[in-house]
Each structure stands twice: as C-alpha cells, then as structure tokens.
Write a protein that holds these residues in place. Structure first.
Motif, PDB file in Angstrom:
ATOM      1  N   ASN A  71      39.061  54.365  40.761  1.00  0.00           N
ATOM      2  CA  ASN A  71      39.154  55.413  39.741  1.00  0.00           C
ATOM      3  C   ASN A  71      40.017  54.999  38.557  1.00  0.00           C
ATOM      4  N   SER A  72      41.006  54.162  38.810  1.00  0.00           N
ATOM      5  CA  SER A  72      41.883  53.711  37.721  1.00  0.00           C
ATOM      6  C   SER A  72      41.380  52.410  37.093  1.00  0.00           C
ATOM      7  N   LEU A  73      40.170  52.000  37.508  1.00  0.00           N
ATOM      8  CA  LEU A  73      39.591  50.739  37.030  1.00  0.00           C
ATOM      9  C   LEU A  73      40.562  49.576  37.233  1.00  0.00           C
ATOM     10  N   ASN A  74      41.195  49.588  38.378  1.00  0.00           N
ATOM     11  CA  ASN A  74      42.156  48.545  38.720  1.00  0.00           C
ATOM     12  C   ASN A  74      41.410  47.397  39.390  1.00  0.00           C
ATOM     13  N   ARG A 100      35.848  42.875  54.081  1.00  0.00           N
ATOM     14  CA  ARG A 100      35.705  41.418  53.915  1.00  0.00           C
ATOM     15  C   ARG A 100      35.088  41.098  52.554  1.00  0.00           C
ATOM     16  N   GLY A 101      34.126  41.935  52.129  1.00  0.00           N
ATOM     17  CA  GLY A 101      33.533  41.752  50.802  1.00  0.00           C
ATOM     18  C   GLY A 101      34.544  41.941  49.693  1.00  0.00           C
ATOM     19  N   LEU A 102      35.467  42.890  49.877  1.00  0.00           N
ATOM     20  CA  LEU A 102      36.518  43.113  48.879  1.00  0.00           C
ATOM     21  C   LEU A 102      37.481  41.926  48.830  1.00  0.00           C
ATOM     22  N   VAL A 103      37.793  41.370  49.984  1.00  0.00           N
ATOM     23  CA  VAL A 103      38.649  40.177  50.026  1.00  0.00           C
ATOM     24  C   VAL A 103      37.977  39.027  49.291  1.00  0.00           C
ATOM     25  N   LYS A 104      36.696  38.841  49.540  1.00  0.00           N
ATOM     26  CA  LYS A 104      35.952  37.754  48.891  1.00  0.00           C
ATOM     27  C   LYS A 104      35.914  37.953  47.377  1.00  0.00           C
ATOM     28  N   ALA A 105      35.637  39.184  46.936  1.00  0.00           N
ATOM     29  CA  ALA A 105      35.571  39.464  45.500  1.00  0.00           C
ATOM     30  C   ALA A 105      36.939  39.299  44.839  1.00  0.00           C
ATOM     31  N   ASN A 118      35.090  41.283  37.982  1.00  0.00           N
ATOM     32  CA  ASN A 118      35.427  42.708  37.989  1.00  0.00           C
ATOM     33  C   ASN A 118      34.268  43.531  38.549  1.00  0.00           C
ATOM     34  N   ILE A 119      33.039  43.137  38.203  1.00  0.00           N
ATOM     35  CA  ILE A 119      31.860  43.833  38.721  1.00  0.00           C
ATOM     36  C   ILE A 119      31.771  43.640  40.236  1.00  0.00           C
TER      37      ILE A 119
END
Length: 141
Positions: A71-74, A100-105, A118-119
């Motif tokens: 929500n904060s575009l962090n 795990r996908g968030l860790v990779k990104a 960022n996407i």
C-alpha cells in the motif's frame, strides 16, 4: 637418593600463570594424586534456524505487514526480503511459496534495482496477499 615428582602443567595454564591471569573456564586445582586438573571439555551450543510458523496470529500479522509494504509502494529490497524470509517459514505452502517468490524478487531488486524488479516485488506481494485473502477473507487481517 631422594626422587622428586615433577608436575607438568598444560601450556595454556602455564602461560596464564606466568601472565598473572586466571581463567575461570580452566580449573587450576590439583587433583588428589598431585597432577594438574584438566580443563573440562564442553560441547558447542546447538544452534537451530528460525522456528516454522503455524499460528494464525503471526500469519495474519505478516499478511498486514506485506499489505502495508504494498500500500505504501515500498519496494525496498531489505524490507521485502525480511518479510519474504518470514513468509517462507510458514508451514502452509499456500503462504511459503509466495514468500519464496518475494525473497527471489527482493534479491533481484537488491542486485539490480529498477522498474522491472519493482514490478516483480509488487507481483510477489500480491501473490502472498491472495493467499491471505483466500484463508482469512478481506483484510486488514
């Protein structure tokens, strides 16, 4: 002829005695037979990784944390990496796989920050939040 008995001290104890220091971890008292006491051998402490997460309160908190990041575009790689690493510990694969996908990104964003990474972070956040919505309904959780 009178024979005397020599006591051989361990080298570390000898050096400590010469330096006027004492070590609490190495006993210096002599044993009953006159020989120097040997230091006690202790096992190295057993270390374990972080505990798996199974309780709903912690998972809901993590859902809200990742929602706040989105929500904060962090897209800060450190904040998202930390959240993703926590999410990976959740025992339910519906949460751990998007974690795990968030860790990779976040790792990719750390290596080469930019709009594409960022996407990827935003998509990974949404994937995790979909799992939150599926299990707990509409947020905030």
């Amino acid at each position: 002829m009178i024979r005397t008995r020599r006591v051989v001290l361990p080298a570390a104890l000898f050096v400590a005695a010469l330096a006027g220091c004492s070590s609490e971890s190495e006993p210096t008292a002599a044993s009953a037979n006159g020989a120097a006491a040997t230091p006690a051998i202790t096992a190295a402490p057993v270390t374990t990784g972080p505990a798996p997460i199974a309780d709903d309160a912690t998972i809901r908190h993590l859902c809200n944390t990742i929602a706040d990041l989105g929500n904060s575009l962090n897209f800060d790689s450190d904040a998202n990496l930390a959240a993703g690493q926590r999410a990976e510990l959740i025992v339910d694969p519906k949460f751990s796989l998007p974690g795990r996908g968030l860790v990779k990104a976040a790792g990719a964003a750390s290596a080469a920050p930019g709009p594409d990474t960022n996407i990827e972070i935003a998509q990974a956040q949404l994937d995790f939040l979909d799992a939150c919505g599926d299990k707990y309904g509409d947020g905030p959780w």
